[in-house]
Each structure stands twice: as structure tokens, then as C-alpha cells.
Design a protein around this motif. Structure first.
Motif, PDB file in Angstrom:
ATOM      1  N   CYS A 113      59.486 128.652  -0.928  1.00 39.81           N
ATOM      2  CA  CYS A 113      58.206 129.783  -0.640  1.00 39.81           C
ATOM      3  C   CYS A 113      58.458 130.085   0.964  1.00 39.81           C
ATOM      4  O   CYS A 113      58.347 128.983   2.050  1.00 39.81           O
ATOM      5  N   CYS A 125      49.307 122.823  -1.675  1.00 40.30           N
ATOM      6  CA  CYS A 125      48.811 124.219  -0.786  1.00 40.30           C
ATOM      7  C   CYS A 125      47.939 124.559  -0.769  1.00 40.30           C
ATOM      8  O   CYS A 125      47.321 125.069  -1.255  1.00 40.30           O
ATOM      9  N   CYS A 169      51.561 124.848  -7.187  1.00 42.29           N
ATOM     10  CA  CYS A 169      51.391 124.568  -5.549  1.00 42.29           C
ATOM     11  C   CYS A 169      49.425 124.591  -5.629  1.00 42.29           C
ATOM     12  O   CYS A 169      49.363 123.966  -4.304  1.00 42.29           O
ATOM     13  N   ALA A 217      56.137 131.702  -3.404  1.00 43.30           N
ATOM     14  CA  ALA A 217      57.275 131.784  -4.456  1.00 43.30           C
ATOM     15  C   ALA A 217      55.638 130.575  -5.442  1.00 43.30           C
ATOM     16  O   ALA A 217      56.012 129.524  -5.005  1.00 43.30           O
ATOM     17  N   CYS A 249      47.342 132.773  -3.155  1.00 42.72           N
ATOM     18  CA  CYS A 249      49.149 133.150  -3.796  1.00 42.72           C
ATOM     19  C   CYS A 249      48.793 133.204  -5.599  1.00 42.72           C
ATOM     20  O   CYS A 249      49.353 133.802  -5.901  1.00 42.72           O
TER      21      CYS A 249
HETATM   22  S1  SF4 Z   1      50.546 128.621  -2.177  1.00 44.00           S
HETATM   23 FE1  SF4 Z   1      51.435 127.622  -0.890  1.00 44.00          FE
HETATM   24  S2  SF4 Z   1      53.404 127.241  -1.469  1.00 44.00           S
HETATM   25 FE2  SF4 Z   1      52.950 128.305  -3.134  1.00 44.00          FE
HETATM   26  S3  SF4 Z   1      53.348 130.106  -2.798  1.00 44.00           S
HETATM   27 FE3  SF4 Z   1      51.328 130.301  -1.941  1.00 44.00          FE
HETATM   28  S4  SF4 Z   1      51.935 129.743   0.917  1.00 44.00           S
HETATM   29 FE4  SF4 Z   1      53.471 129.045  -0.911  1.00 44.00          FE
END
Ligand code: SF4
Length: 382
Positions: free
Chosen positions: A36, A310, A306, A301, A316
Motif C-alpha cells: 500500500c 488502518c 485493512c 492496496a 479505501c
Molecule cells: S485502508 Fe490503509 S492500508 Fe488499506 S489500502 Fe487504504 S491506506 Fe492502505
């Protein structure tokens, strides 16, 4: 176009706000998803991801409650009372060594400064003294260890590094979750172990910086850490050694897979910014659209995992869902559909509404076979 050093570029991305330091938790999150670029750059630039994700309209859903933080701080004070007396007792019980006469170096500050670089230098100085035997019974309270992460220097702060016991330093971590009948929540222990593994690797790197070769530095740090937590329903400290070998191997491997964050940042357009500062009237320096646009320059990614670690996970996930990315269904689905960018495309290929290109032929044959099987099952045909 003006050229900036990598540090300048990362600092310019963050804008005129204090950087957030790397922590062991951030590093375990990075190593959980090393491909990522989005998280790698934000962490290297020290951007506050909680605030960033709130500015683009999502909830971070992470962080300890104020109650848990104050309970944790009170328990840590208890363990450290009377010159770490409770920890000496636990070390004696766990490692069967006489440690009652050990001293403690408080590295929360050096003089009046809490500057991480100065504390790291003092930590190296004291570790050197302990390692060479001139100050061999010294426990380091909140030392600062350094670790190279994605091309950046991370300054990390374990709760304590013990003096050498049987020629080895031990990482000690104080946690506020309880061990009931000697058993703590396995998920919480695993999370603490991941963070302790990061500290072990950092301690090895710090010792290597003192001149030890890699083998000697690895041998000088125990592959177990001392987990200290409250016993049963009391506040009485309980300690146990937790083996870190598997976690050490996994985290070291993943650290080696991280791309250099400054190389990734250098690819961003000059107008990309994650500036979360406010002007004198309390107005944000950048609009939410500016921030979202900058986020979109960085390749995520995403996978459902996640959501466990995260702060940007909801942002995301929303993007992955809008694009029908196979990864939103999990890494196994993503890995089963190499070269197919969306589930919408996969369905068109199955329905022969789209011709596969030569690289997709094999996977499309498998998808169509699975679809035939599914149709027969639904129809009740054996
Ligand atoms: S949630 Fe966080 S680790 Fe997962 S893709 Fe998004 S930025 Fe990257």
C-alpha cells in the motif's frame, strides 16, 4: 521545477503541522499491507490519518478510549513505582535471576528535553555501557530505539529494556488488559507481541549501530519479551514471557518488502498536499477536495483486513466498492482474479459479453467452469 530533498518533500506534503511519529503499532500496520503506497507515504510524512480521514468525510474508528488510556497509565505507574520494584519481582520469577540491585535510567527526557534524537543518542550511549559491562545492571525506562522503515528513520519507544540477563537484553511491555487465571485475551497478546517484535528488531538495529555485527546484535536480544499486565480482577502485576520467533520472521520479511516512501512521494504532482493546518481564523488551509485528490494520487492496496488496522479503511473500502475491485471481497478473491480489475469485468467475461485477452484466457475458463458448476447445483443436477 524546484527540487526538494526527500525529507522536505514529505514535510511539504504534511504542511506546517507537527509530524506524527512512527510507532510500533503503525509499523505493524504498514507491514500488514506492504504494497500500500497510500499508507506508506502518509506515515512517512507524519500525517494525522484520523484527522485526514475525518476531513474527507469518514470515521477512523480507531484509538483507545480516554478511560483505557488513564487505566493503562495508572497501571504503568504502579509497575514502575519504587524503582520498578514490581518488574524486578516479575523478572526474578520469569527468568530466575537476582535482579534486586539493578538501577533504572529514566529516558522519558534527557535533562529537560524530550527530543527524540537526543533521547535516542542517550539510549545508544547507555546501551553501549551496559553491553560493554561498565554499567551492567541498568534498566532503561522508555528508551528510544531507531529502525529503518521504508527508507525513513523511525524513533520507537518501548516501555523498558532490561539489563542483560544471561547475556541478553529483554523488551518489557506493560499493558492494561488483564490475565485471568494466567490467560490474557489472545488477540490482545498477539497485538502486543507484534509490537514487541518491532522493538526487538529496532533494538538489534540500534546495537548494530554501536558496532556489533548482525549476528552478535541478534544474539544479544532475547526472542521473548516480558508481558506485564494486571492479574485477574486486581491491579497486581502479572508477568509472562511470550515467544516472538514467528512474528520476528514475518515482520522482518515484510519490512524488507516496503517501498521507499520518499521514492513514492517523489512521484506525486507538485500540487499534492495533506496539509491539515488551520489559518488564523480557524479555516482549513486546504479543502476536503484537495485532500481527497492527493489521496487518490497514492495507490492503495485495499483488502477487508485493512478494517482491522488502518484509519483509512472506510475511505479505501468505499473506493474499492465503487470500482468493484475484486480485493474488496478479500485477498483470496483478488489473488484468484489476476489481471481482472473489477468484479463487473469478471461477470462480463463469464457472460461472454466481453472477450478475454490472451493473459485472461486461463482464469476466464476457470470462472466459466465454476459458473457452470454453480448453475448445475442450483438446478439440482448432480
Ligand atoms: S485502508 Fe490503509 S492500508 Fe488499506 S489500502 Fe487504504 S491506506 Fe492502505
Amino acid at each position: 521545477m524546484a527540487q526538494f530533498s526527500p525529507e522536505d518533500r514529505l514535510a511539504r506534503l504534511r504542511g506546517p503541522v507537527a509530524p506524527q511519529a512512527y510507532t510500533a503499532r503503525k509499523i505493524t500496520a504498514l507491514t500488514a499491507n506492504p504494497s500500500c503506497a497510500r499508507r506508506a507515504v502518509l506515515d512517512a510524512a507524519g500525517v494525522d490519518k484520523d484527522k485526514l480521514v475525518a476531513r474527507v468525510g469518514f470515521d477512523a474508528r480507531f484509538g483507545q478510549s480516554p478511560f483505557a488510556i488513564s487505566r493503562g497509565n495508572a497501571f504503568e505507574d504502579l509497575v514502575k513505582a519504587d524503582g520498578y520494584a514490581a518488574m524486578f519481582t516479575l523478572l526474578r520469577q520469569a527468568l530466575d535471576v537476582p535482579v534486586h540491585e539493578a538501577g533504572v535510567a529514566d529516558l522519558n527526557t534527557v535533562g529537560t528535553t524530550a527530543d527524540l534524537k537526543i533521547r535516542a543518542a542517550e539510549t545508544r550511549h547507555l546501551l553501549g555501557r551496559v553491553a560493554e559491562g561498565s554499567d551492567e545492571r541498568l534498566i532503561l525506562d522508555h528508551p528510544i530505539l531507531t529502525l529503518q522503515v521504508a527508507g525513513q528513520t523511525a524513533y520507537l519507544e518501548p516501555d523498558a529494556v532490561t539489563h542483560r540477563i544471561g547475556d541478553r537484553f529483554y523488551i518489557a511491555e506493560i499493558k492494561s488488559f488483564s490475565a485471568i487465571d494466567g490467560q490474557a485475551d489472545p488477540g490482545k497478546v498477539a497485538e502486543a507481541a507484534k509490537q514487541a517484535a518491532v522493538y526487538v528488531i529496532a533494538l538489534r538495529q540500534t546495537l548494530a549501530a554501536l558496532g556489533l555485527d548482525a549476528t552478535a546484535a541478534a544474539a544479544a536480544v532475547a526472542y521473548e519479551f516480558l508481558l506485564i499486565c494486571p492479574k485477574d480482577f486486581s491491579n497486581q502485576p502479572y508477568g509472562s514471557l511470550v515467544d516472538l520467533r514467528q512474528k520476528l520472521d514475518a515482520i522482518e520479511f515484510q519490512l524488507g518488502r516496503l517501498s521507499r516512501a520518499d521514492d513514492l512521494a517523489a512521484l506525486l504532482p507538485a500540487d499534492a498536499t495533506f496539509d491539515l493546518s488551520l489559518d488564523d481564523d480557524g479555516k482549513p488551509a486546504c479543502t476536503s477536495d484537495d485532500l481527497a485528490r492527493a489521496l487518490d494520487y497514492l495507490d492503495p492496496a485495499y483488502s477487508p483486513a485493512c478494517l482491522d488496522f488502518c484509519e483509512l479503511a472506510q475511505y479505501c473500502r468505499d473506493q474499492a466498492t465503487a470500482a468493484c475491485e475484486p480485493a474488496r471481497l478479500g485477498t483470496s478473491v483478488r489473488n484468484e482474479l489476476p489481471g481482472i480489475d473489477s468484479t463487473r469485468t469478471a461477470l462480463k467475461l463469464i457472460d461472454v459479453a466481453l472477450d478475454p485477452d490472451p493473459t485472461q484466457t486461463e482464469i476466464v475458463d476457470r470462472l466459466r467452469a465454476a459458473d457452470r458448476l454453480r448453475t448445475r447445483r442450483i438446478a439440482g443436477v448432480a
